[in-house]
Design a protein around this motif. Structure first.
Motif, PDB file in Angstrom:
ATOM      1  N   TYR A   1       1.299  -2.528  -9.297  1.00 25.71           N
ATOM      2  CA  TYR A   1       0.382  -1.526  -8.759  1.00 25.71           C
ATOM      3  C   TYR A   1       0.824  -0.090  -8.987  1.00 25.71           C
ATOM      4  CZ  TYR A   1      -1.481  -5.600  -6.459  1.00 25.71           C
ATOM      5  OH  TYR A   1      -2.015  -6.829  -6.214  1.00 25.71           O
ATOM      6  N   GLY A   2       2.022   0.134  -9.537  1.00 22.21           N
ATOM      7  CA  GLY A   2       2.543   1.489  -9.691  1.00 22.21           C
ATOM      8  C   GLY A   2       3.074   1.998  -8.361  1.00 22.21           C
ATOM      9  N   LEU A   3       3.774   3.132  -8.401  1.00 23.62           N
ATOM     10  CA  LEU A   3       4.279   3.698  -7.153  1.00 23.62           C
ATOM     11  C   LEU A   3       3.164   4.328  -6.345  1.00 23.62           C
ATOM     12  CD1 LEU A   3       7.676   5.180  -8.320  1.00 23.62           C
ATOM     13  CD2 LEU A   3       7.280   3.149  -6.924  1.00 23.62           C
ATOM     14  N   VAL A   4       2.153   4.847  -7.019  1.00 20.78           N
ATOM     15  CA  VAL A   4       0.938   5.339  -6.367  1.00 20.78           C
ATOM     16  C   VAL A   4      -0.213   4.650  -7.091  1.00 20.78           C
ATOM     17  CG1 VAL A   4      -0.493   7.327  -5.823  1.00 20.78           C
ATOM     18  CG2 VAL A   4       1.990   7.575  -5.888  1.00 20.78           C
TER      19      VAL A   4
ATOM     20  N   ALA B   1      -5.992   5.494  -5.887  1.00 21.83           N
ATOM     21  CA  ALA B   1      -5.752   6.265  -4.666  1.00 21.83           C
ATOM     22  C   ALA B   1      -5.495   7.745  -4.960  1.00 21.83           C
ATOM     23  CB  ALA B   1      -4.574   5.684  -3.903  1.00 21.83           C
ATOM     24  N   ILE B   2      -5.442   8.104  -6.241  1.00 21.38           N
ATOM     25  CA  ILE B   2      -5.162   9.493  -6.620  1.00 21.38           C
ATOM     26  C   ILE B   2      -6.488  10.237  -6.770  1.00 21.38           C
ATOM     27  CG2 ILE B   2      -4.144  10.989  -8.372  1.00 21.38           C
ATOM     28  CD1 ILE B   2      -2.290   8.606  -9.069  1.00 21.38           C
ATOM     29  N   PRO B   3      -6.616  11.393  -6.107  1.00 19.80           N
ATOM     30  CA  PRO B   3      -7.861  12.172  -6.226  1.00 19.80           C
ATOM     31  C   PRO B   3      -8.133  12.569  -7.676  1.00 19.80           C
ATOM     32  CG  PRO B   3      -6.465  13.038  -4.477  1.00 19.80           C
ATOM     33  CD  PRO B   3      -5.661  12.009  -5.213  1.00 19.80           C
TER      34      PRO B   3
ATOM     35  N   TRP C   1      -2.569   0.578   8.944  1.00 16.03           N
ATOM     36  CA  TRP C   1      -3.767   1.350   8.610  1.00 16.03           C
ATOM     37  C   TRP C   1      -4.201   1.110   7.167  1.00 16.03           C
ATOM     38  CZ3 TRP C   1      -8.114   3.035   9.880  1.00 16.03           C
ATOM     39  CH2 TRP C   1      -8.811   3.915   9.073  1.00 16.03           C
ATOM     40  N   CYS C   2      -3.327   1.359   6.210  1.00 13.44           N
ATOM     41  CA  CYS C   2      -3.706   1.199   4.807  1.00 13.44           C
ATOM     42  C   CYS C   2      -3.999  -0.255   4.465  1.00 13.44           C
ATOM     43  CB  CYS C   2      -2.632   1.776   3.887  1.00 13.44           C
ATOM     44  SG  CYS C   2      -2.540   3.581   3.959  1.00 13.44           S
ATOM     45  N   TYR C   3      -3.232  -1.172   5.028  1.00 10.26           N
ATOM     46  CA  TYR C   3      -3.433  -2.594   4.751  1.00 10.26           C
ATOM     47  C   TYR C   3      -4.814  -3.058   5.217  1.00 10.26           C
ATOM     48  CZ  TYR C   3      -2.745  -7.648   4.781  1.00 10.26           C
ATOM     49  OH  TYR C   3      -2.883  -8.998   4.563  1.00 10.26           O
ATOM     50  N   LEU C   4      -5.180  -2.670   6.428  1.00  7.08           N
ATOM     51  CA  LEU C   4      -6.414  -3.192   7.011  1.00  7.08           C
ATOM     52  C   LEU C   4      -7.660  -2.374   6.684  1.00  7.08           C
ATOM     53  CD1 LEU C   4      -4.848  -4.202  10.405  1.00  7.08           C
ATOM     54  CD2 LEU C   4      -5.659  -5.747   8.619  1.00  7.08           C
ATOM     55  N   SER C   5      -7.503  -1.093   6.438  1.00  6.08           N
ATOM     56  CA  SER C   5      -8.676  -0.253   6.182  1.00  6.08           C
ATOM     57  C   SER C   5      -9.162  -0.352   4.745  1.00  6.08           C
ATOM     58  CB  SER C   5      -8.362   1.215   6.501  1.00  6.08           C
ATOM     59  OG  SER C   5      -7.484   1.756   5.524  1.00  6.08           O
ATOM     60  N   GLY C   6      -8.278  -0.698   3.818  1.00  6.11           N
ATOM     61  CA  GLY C   6      -8.650  -0.757   2.409  1.00  6.11           C
ATOM     62  C   GLY C   6      -8.633   0.604   1.732  1.00  6.11           C
ATOM     63  N   VAL C   7      -8.187   1.635   2.423  1.00  8.10           N
ATOM     64  CA  VAL C   7      -8.202   2.989   1.883  1.00  8.10           C
ATOM     65  C   VAL C   7      -7.344   3.131   0.619  1.00  8.10           C
ATOM     66  CG1 VAL C   7      -6.337   3.920   3.326  1.00  8.10           C
ATOM     67  CG2 VAL C   7      -8.156   5.433   2.542  1.00  8.10           C
ATOM     68  N   MET C   8      -6.325   2.322   0.474  1.00 11.66           N
ATOM     69  CA  MET C   8      -5.437   2.393  -0.692  1.00 11.66           C
ATOM     70  C   MET C   8      -5.628   1.213  -1.643  1.00 11.66           C
ATOM     71  SD  MET C   8      -3.675   5.177  -0.336  1.00 11.66           S
ATOM     72  CE  MET C   8      -2.157   5.051  -1.257  1.00 11.66           C
ATOM     73  N   GLY C   9      -6.702   0.485  -1.474  1.00  7.87           N
ATOM     74  CA  GLY C   9      -6.955  -0.670  -2.321  1.00  7.87           C
ATOM     75  C   GLY C   9      -6.830  -1.955  -1.536  1.00  7.87           C
ATOM     76  N   GLY C  10      -6.753  -3.057  -2.258  1.00  7.25           N
ATOM     77  CA  GLY C  10      -6.662  -4.361  -1.613  1.00  7.25           C
ATOM     78  C   GLY C  10      -5.350  -4.553  -0.875  1.00  7.25           C
TER      79      GLY C  10
ATOM     80  N   THR D   1       7.056  -2.353  -2.569  1.00  4.85           N
ATOM     81  CA  THR D   1       7.502  -1.097  -3.150  1.00  4.85           C
ATOM     82  C   THR D   1       6.366  -0.184  -3.569  1.00  4.85           C
ATOM     83  OG1 THR D   1       7.703  -2.188  -5.296  1.00  4.85           O
ATOM     84  CG2 THR D   1       9.717  -2.016  -3.960  1.00  4.85           C
ATOM     85  N   ALA D   2       5.198  -0.726  -3.876  1.00  7.82           N
ATOM     86  CA  ALA D   2       4.067   0.113  -4.279  1.00  7.82           C
ATOM     87  C   ALA D   2       3.586   0.996  -3.147  1.00  7.82           C
ATOM     88  CB  ALA D   2       2.906  -0.751  -4.785  1.00  7.82           C
ATOM     89  N   HIS D   3       3.854   0.593  -1.914  1.00  5.56           N
ATOM     90  CA  HIS D   3       3.304   1.325  -0.778  1.00  5.56           C
ATOM     91  C   HIS D   3       4.376   1.835   0.182  1.00  5.56           C
ATOM     92  CE1 HIS D   3      -0.145   2.541   1.527  1.00  5.56           C
ATOM     93  NE2 HIS D   3       0.442   2.099   2.622  1.00  5.56           N
ATOM     94  N   HIS D   4       5.619   1.708  -0.200  1.00  2.00           N
ATOM     95  CA  HIS D   4       6.708   2.022   0.721  1.00  2.00           C
ATOM     96  C   HIS D   4       6.678   3.462   1.237  1.00  2.00           C
ATOM     97  CE1 HIS D   4      10.554   1.833   2.686  1.00  2.00           C
ATOM     98  NE2 HIS D   4      10.980   2.860   1.963  1.00  2.00           N
ATOM     99  N   THR D   5       6.524   4.431   0.354  1.00  2.00           N
ATOM    100  CA  THR D   5       6.549   5.835   0.785  1.00  2.00           C
ATOM    101  C   THR D   5       5.402   6.131   1.732  1.00  2.00           C
ATOM    102  OG1 THR D   5       7.656   6.500  -1.249  1.00  2.00           O
ATOM    103  CG2 THR D   5       6.534   8.230  -0.005  1.00  2.00           C
ATOM    104  N   CYS D   6       4.221   5.679   1.410  1.00  2.00           N
ATOM    105  CA  CYS D   6       3.065   5.892   2.286  1.00  2.00           C
ATOM    106  C   CYS D   6       3.278   5.195   3.627  1.00  2.00           C
ATOM    107  CB  CYS D   6       1.783   5.394   1.624  1.00  2.00           C
ATOM    108  SG  CYS D   6       0.299   5.706   2.601  1.00  2.00           S
TER     109      CYS D   6
END
Length: 158
Positions: A138-141, A145-147, A37-46, A53-58
């Motif tokens: 990219y940081g951990l978050v 992507a932070i409101p 979802w995040c990879y293909l939608s672009g919701v969390m960036g490129g 590791t930047a996206h592991h928790t999500c």
């Protein structure tokens, strides 16, 4: 939810190189287990910000919530993982969560329909763990992507 999954599948069709439709082909393929979802939608960036590791928790939360996992090869080919050894369907089971963001080599059957690559993983040949240390870039978050108004609270800085 159906529209979300349809959108993710449509985006996979656009990014995959495709394999001829048929009865399937036994393959061994190496790549990172990823959050489709995040990879293909672009919701969390490129795409690169949503791997490793930047996206592991999500990625863990998305998989636990039922978002299909994929396998992305170094060449950028994406396989939607339908079944996983030890897990049955790849639906957020503990076996899926244990390998999220890991670099694996999978042995199984590959199928393609309408430009979308599917993979039934019969055996995980090797698991290198998380090898993509992307949080250094990219940081951990990812900050984008932070409101608004939450950066200081989440990152502990202005």
């Amino acid at each position: 939810m159906r529209q979300v999954l349809f959108g993710a599948v449509a985006l996979i069709a656009l990014t995959g190189q495709g394999r001829a439709a048929g009865d399937g082909e036994r393959i061994q393929v190496t790549g990172e287990i990823m959050d489709t979802w995040c990879y293909l939608s672009g919701v969390m960036g490129g795409p690169e910000a949503t791997l490793g590791t930047a996206h592991h928790t999500c990625a863990m939360w998305c998989a636990a919530g039922g978002i299909p996992v994929g396998l992305r090869t170094e060449e950028g080919e994406i396989y939607m993982v339908l079944k996983l050894e030890g897990a049955g369907t790849a639906d957020g089971s503990p076996a899926v969560l244990e390998i999220q963001s890991n670099q694996i080599t999978a042995d199984g059957m590959a199928y393609a329909r309408n430009g979308i690559n599917y993979l039934i993983v019969e055996r995980i040949v090797s698991n290198e763990g998380i090898t993509n240390v992307s949080h250094e870039d990219y940081g951990l978050v990812p900050p984008f992507a932070i409101p608004k108004g939450e950066k200081k609270k989440i990152l502990g800085s202005e």
